[in-house]
Design a protein around this motif. Structure first.
Motif, PDB file in Angstrom:
ATOM      1  N   LYS A  64       0.843  -1.194   0.000  1.00 23.05           N
ATOM      2  CA  LYS A  64       0.000   0.000   0.000  1.00 23.05           C
ATOM      3  C   LYS A  64       0.876   1.241   0.000  1.00 23.05           C
ATOM      4  O   LYS A  64       1.373   1.666   1.032  1.00 23.05           O
ATOM      5  CB  LYS A  64      -0.961   0.003   1.201  1.00 23.05           C
ATOM      6  CG  LYS A  64      -2.278   0.707   0.901  1.00 23.05           C
ATOM      7  CD  LYS A  64      -3.193   0.721   2.098  1.00 23.05           C
ATOM      8  CE  LYS A  64      -4.076  -0.438   2.303  1.00 23.05           C
ATOM      9  NZ  LYS A  64      -5.133  -0.680   1.377  1.00 23.05           N
ATOM     10  N   ASP A  65       1.073   1.802  -1.185  1.00 26.30           N
ATOM     11  CA  ASP A  65       1.895   3.011  -1.283  1.00 26.30           C
ATOM     12  C   ASP A  65       1.122   4.216  -0.749  1.00 26.30           C
ATOM     13  O   ASP A  65      -0.021   4.088  -0.306  1.00 26.30           O
ATOM     14  CB  ASP A  65       2.402   3.228  -2.720  1.00 26.30           C
ATOM     15  CG  ASP A  65       1.304   3.585  -3.722  1.00 26.30           C
ATOM     16  OD1 ASP A  65       0.238   4.106  -3.325  1.00 26.30           O
ATOM     17  OD2 ASP A  65       1.531   3.362  -4.924  1.00 26.30           O
ATOM     18  N   GLY A  66       1.742   5.371  -0.790  1.00 19.62           N
ATOM     19  CA  GLY A  66       1.132   6.566  -0.211  1.00 19.62           C
ATOM     20  C   GLY A  66      -0.198   6.950  -0.828  1.00 19.62           C
ATOM     21  O   GLY A  66      -1.116   7.380  -0.134  1.00 19.62           O
ATOM     22  N   ILE A  67      -0.339   6.764  -2.145  1.00 15.18           N
ATOM     23  CA  ILE A  67      -1.601   7.090  -2.818  1.00 15.18           C
ATOM     24  C   ILE A  67      -2.681   6.089  -2.417  1.00 15.18           C
ATOM     25  O   ILE A  67      -3.815   6.471  -2.103  1.00 15.18           O
ATOM     26  CB  ILE A  67      -1.413   7.130  -4.358  1.00 15.18           C
ATOM     27  CG1 ILE A  67      -0.495   8.292  -4.762  1.00 15.18           C
ATOM     28  CG2 ILE A  67      -2.757   7.206  -5.076  1.00 15.18           C
ATOM     29  CD1 ILE A  67      -1.065   9.687  -4.515  1.00 15.18           C
ATOM     30  N   GLU A  68      -2.350   4.808  -2.397  1.00 13.55           N
ATOM     31  CA  GLU A  68      -3.322   3.787  -1.974  1.00 13.55           C
ATOM     32  C   GLU A  68      -3.731   4.004  -0.517  1.00 13.55           C
ATOM     33  O   GLU A  68      -4.904   3.863  -0.168  1.00 13.55           O
ATOM     34  CB  GLU A  68      -2.728   2.384  -2.150  1.00 13.55           C
ATOM     35  CG  GLU A  68      -2.471   2.006  -3.585  1.00 13.55           C
ATOM     36  CD  GLU A  68      -1.582   0.779  -3.733  1.00 13.55           C
ATOM     37  OE1 GLU A  68      -1.721   0.098  -4.750  1.00 13.55           O
ATOM     38  OE2 GLU A  68      -0.760   0.510  -2.828  1.00 13.55           O
ATOM     39  N   PHE A  69      -2.774   4.361   0.310  1.00 13.19           N
ATOM     40  CA  PHE A  69      -3.050   4.623   1.719  1.00 13.19           C
ATOM     41  C   PHE A  69      -3.950   5.846   1.859  1.00 13.19           C
ATOM     42  O   PHE A  69      -4.929   5.835   2.612  1.00 13.19           O
ATOM     43  CB  PHE A  69      -1.731   4.800   2.481  1.00 13.19           C
ATOM     44  CG  PHE A  69      -1.886   5.109   3.942  1.00 13.19           C
ATOM     45  CD1 PHE A  69      -2.753   4.396   4.750  1.00 13.19           C
ATOM     46  CD2 PHE A  69      -1.148   6.126   4.521  1.00 13.19           C
ATOM     47  CE1 PHE A  69      -2.890   4.687   6.104  1.00 13.19           C
ATOM     48  CE2 PHE A  69      -1.268   6.426   5.862  1.00 13.19           C
ATOM     49  CZ  PHE A  69      -2.140   5.698   6.655  1.00 13.19           C
ATOM     50  N   VAL A  96       1.878  14.805  -7.398  1.00 10.05           N
ATOM     51  CA  VAL A  96       1.375  15.858  -6.513  1.00 10.05           C
ATOM     52  C   VAL A  96      -0.062  16.196  -6.874  1.00 10.05           C
ATOM     53  O   VAL A  96      -0.926  16.325  -6.003  1.00 10.05           O
ATOM     54  CB  VAL A  96       2.287  17.108  -6.598  1.00 10.05           C
ATOM     55  CG1 VAL A  96       1.673  18.284  -5.864  1.00 10.05           C
ATOM     56  CG2 VAL A  96       3.670  16.783  -6.050  1.00 10.05           C
ATOM     57  N   GLN A  97      -0.342  16.278  -8.172  1.00 11.16           N
ATOM     58  CA  GLN A  97      -1.692  16.583  -8.636  1.00 11.16           C
ATOM     59  C   GLN A  97      -2.657  15.462  -8.260  1.00 11.16           C
ATOM     60  O   GLN A  97      -3.764  15.707  -7.785  1.00 11.16           O
ATOM     61  CB  GLN A  97      -1.664  16.763 -10.158  1.00 11.16           C
ATOM     62  CG  GLN A  97      -2.780  17.590 -10.708  1.00 11.16           C
ATOM     63  CD  GLN A  97      -2.526  17.929 -12.168  1.00 11.16           C
ATOM     64  OE1 GLN A  97      -1.913  17.162 -12.909  1.00 11.16           O
ATOM     65  NE2 GLN A  97      -2.989  19.089 -12.585  1.00 11.16           N
ATOM     66  N   ARG A  98      -2.241  14.223  -8.451  1.00 11.21           N
ATOM     67  CA  ARG A  98      -3.091  13.063  -8.108  1.00 11.21           C
ATOM     68  C   ARG A  98      -3.368  13.052  -6.607  1.00 11.21           C
ATOM     69  O   ARG A  98      -4.496  12.827  -6.182  1.00 11.21           O
ATOM     70  CB  ARG A  98      -2.395  11.778  -8.533  1.00 11.21           C
ATOM     71  CG  ARG A  98      -3.141  10.520  -8.173  1.00 11.21           C
ATOM     72  CD  ARG A  98      -3.702   9.833  -9.395  1.00 11.21           C
ATOM     73  NE  ARG A  98      -4.234   8.524  -9.066  1.00 11.21           N
ATOM     74  CZ  ARG A  98      -5.516   8.303  -8.835  1.00 11.21           C
ATOM     75  NH1 ARG A  98      -6.383   9.280  -8.883  1.00 11.21           N
ATOM     76  NH2 ARG A  98      -5.941   7.089  -8.549  1.00 11.21           N
ATOM     77  N   ALA A  99      -2.351  13.286  -5.805  1.00 13.90           N
ATOM     78  CA  ALA A  99      -2.521  13.307  -4.345  1.00 13.90           C
ATOM     79  C   ALA A  99      -3.522  14.392  -3.946  1.00 13.90           C
ATOM     80  O   ALA A  99      -4.398  14.165  -3.106  1.00 13.90           O
ATOM     81  CB  ALA A  99      -1.179  13.523  -3.653  1.00 13.90           C
ATOM     82  N   ALA A 100      -3.414  15.561  -4.564  1.00 12.39           N
ATOM     83  CA  ALA A 100      -4.341  16.656  -4.257  1.00 12.39           C
ATOM     84  C   ALA A 100      -5.763  16.285  -4.658  1.00 12.39           C
ATOM     85  O   ALA A 100      -6.722  16.537  -3.914  1.00 12.39           O
ATOM     86  CB  ALA A 100      -3.903  17.930  -4.967  1.00 12.39           C
ATOM     87  N   GLN A 101      -5.928  15.656  -5.809  1.00  9.71           N
ATOM     88  CA  GLN A 101      -7.254  15.234  -6.271  1.00  9.71           C
ATOM     89  C   GLN A 101      -7.884  14.221  -5.319  1.00  9.71           C
ATOM     90  O   GLN A 101      -9.102  14.197  -5.147  1.00  9.71           O
ATOM     91  CB  GLN A 101      -7.175  14.621  -7.674  1.00  9.71           C
ATOM     92  CG  GLN A 101      -6.904  15.623  -8.768  1.00  9.71           C
ATOM     93  CD  GLN A 101      -6.588  14.940 -10.103  1.00  9.71           C
ATOM     94  OE1 GLN A 101      -6.281  13.752 -10.164  1.00  9.71           O
ATOM     95  NE2 GLN A 101      -6.646  15.725 -11.171  1.00  9.71           N
TER      96      GLN A 101
END
Length: 129
Positions: A64-69, A96-101
């Motif tokens: 579970k990477d940071g985005i999945e988490f 960064v954009q994906r994380a913000a979304q």
């Protein structure tokens, strides 16, 4: 009691050295309630047992990477309101954009300074003192 002392922080990073550096920086900023996890799966178990106010999570991790988490935290009704700062060594704008979304509140680039960490946290919570 300062704001920092009231905030429960969860650090999620697969690198022991990174967890120690983050914990030390948070302690210097006045945080007292700091928990650490080695990956996103362990992080979700901790959050399920006791939700934290702030999560600082690395992006690149096994299990579970940071985005999945981040997605798991935001999908869970008991954890979805936690502030989430994604930590990355990559200057990847798409990440960064994906994380913000997906609901990340801020991004902190490695290597970081205590001042940059403080600024990233204060951008979410306001002044810590």
């Amino acid at each position: 009691m300062s704001l920092a002392e009231k905030i429960k922080v969860l650090i999620v990073d697969d690198q022991v050295t990174s967890r120690l550096l983050l914990s030390d920086a948070l302690t210097q900023l006045g945080f007292k309630q700091i928990t650490a996890a080695g990956d996103g799966e362990q992080g979700m178990k901790i959050m399920a047992e006791q939700p934290h106010h702030l999560v600082i999570s690395d992006f690149n991790m096994p299990k579970k990477d940071g985005i999945e988490f981040l997605q798991a935290v935001r999908a869970n009704p008991t954890t979805k309101k936690a502030a989430f700062i994604i930590l990355t060594a990559q200057g990847d704008r798409a990440l960064v954009q994906r994380a913000a979304q997906l609901g990340a509140n801020n991004v902190l680039a490695k290597p970081f300074t205590i001042e940059k960490m403080k600024a990233a946290i204060e951008a979410v919570f306001g002044a810590l003192k």
